[in-house]
Design an enzyme around this catalytic site. Structure first.
Site, PDB file in Angstrom:
ATOM      1  N   HIS A  67       0.798  -1.339  -0.075  1.00 32.85           N
ATOM      2  CA  HIS A  67      -0.119   0.082   0.017  1.00 32.85           C
ATOM      3  C   HIS A  67       0.955   1.053   0.001  1.00 32.85           C
ATOM      4  O   HIS A  67       2.027   1.347   0.114  1.00 32.85           O
ATOM      5  CB  HIS A  67      -0.946  -0.038   1.236  1.00 32.85           C
TER       6      HIS A  67
ATOM      7  N   CYS B 253       2.466  -4.980   6.627  1.00 33.88           N
ATOM      8  CA  CYS B 253       2.366  -4.771   5.283  1.00 33.88           C
ATOM      9  C   CYS B 253       3.642  -4.127   4.726  1.00 33.88           C
ATOM     10  O   CYS B 253       4.589  -3.919   5.256  1.00 33.88           O
ATOM     11  CB  CYS B 253       1.128  -3.707   4.882  1.00 33.88           C
TER      12      CYS B 253
END
Length: 270
Positions: A156, A164
């Protein structure tokens, strides 16, 4: 009666198809790709930049993509298929990721995973709180066989991570655009291979005393298969390990991880 009813149903279906407006395969595919005004704006911003870079390399937008992540030295590679083989388009710096080298083991351990994953169009998140994002497909079959837990592991934007891979906003706009356009042109899913480092013999020797040395040797099999052929290998889960099998990912519907059910919570969390 058992024969007549299917024939009658087929006749009505045929008539309906004749009356329906023609839609191209790209239009039909687009209906199954999530998007949003925000995502469309971000991709439009990135498009001129990406087109210039593609032209310089003799590549085209919409070509099949493949990605590799290396935790050390914090890099994400995007490859595009030219003919039968993939060529490197661009290496993006990873702004930050969670934890250290080694696989993710459980929900909440603040660790980014390692392994072989696949991304389908439904795993794109155009409503991300982190600019744009897509789910890499953790946990896959090998993760589950080893009782690793957690989920919603994303690539992201922004520069904050809770497990992440955070790329920064301009970088994720380009990566997302390349993936989105590949899906529009018919790619069913793309591979994303996540490694602790480049799987050279030297790096493995330097880390031979790690508790993950055997796991990394297994990852090296998939790494080497791509390095030799520049084709994304077909990788399956067998007995809690990865197995490289004859064939290529793009030629098979067999995936290491099952197709994910995309949850509304993605837009709230990522």
């Amino acid at each position: 009666m058992d024969i007549a009813m299917p024939r009658l149903a087929a006749a009505f279906l045929g008539a309906a198809l004749l009356l329906a407006p023609f839609r191209s395969s790209a239009q039909l595919l687009e209906e199954f790709l999530p998007t949003s005004p925000k995502a469309e704006t971000f991709m439009a911003n990135a498009r001129p930049r990406v087109l210039r870079q593609l032209k310089a390399k003799g590549m085209q937008l919409g070509g099949p993509v493949f990605m590799r992540v290396f935790k050390q030295p914090k890099q994400l590679e995007v490859w595009l298929r030219i003919g039968e083989k993939f060529e490197l388009f661009k290496t993006y710096p990873i702004c930050t990721y969670s934890g250290s080298i080694g696989p993710k083991l459980r929900e909440g351990d603040q660790q980014s995973p390692e392994g072989f994953y696949t991304v389908s169009g439904g795993q794109l998140n155009p409503a991300s709180r982190y600019h744009l994002s897509f789910d890499i497909g953790y946990p896959n079959a090998v993760d589950r066989e080893n009782k690793r837990t957690g989920g919603a592991i994303m690539v992201h934007g922004k520069c904050i991570s809770e497990g992440c891979f955070a790329m920064g906003n301009m970088q994720i706009e380009e990566i997302y655009l390349l993936a989105y356009q590949a899906f529009l042109q018919g790619q069913k899913e793309f591979g994303i291979h996540v490694f602790p480092f480049r799987m050279t013999q030297e790096n493995l020797r330097e880390n031979k005393n790690s508790r993950w040395a055997d796991f990394w040797a297994n990852l090296k099999e998939g790494y080497d298969a791509f390095e030799r052929s520049r084709q994304v290998p077909l990788i399956t889960a067998e007995g809690g390990r990865y197995a490289v099998r004859p064939g290529r990912l793009q030629d098979s519907v067999v995936m290491v991880n099952p197709r994910l059910e995309v949850q509304d919570s993605f837009s709230r969390r990522f």
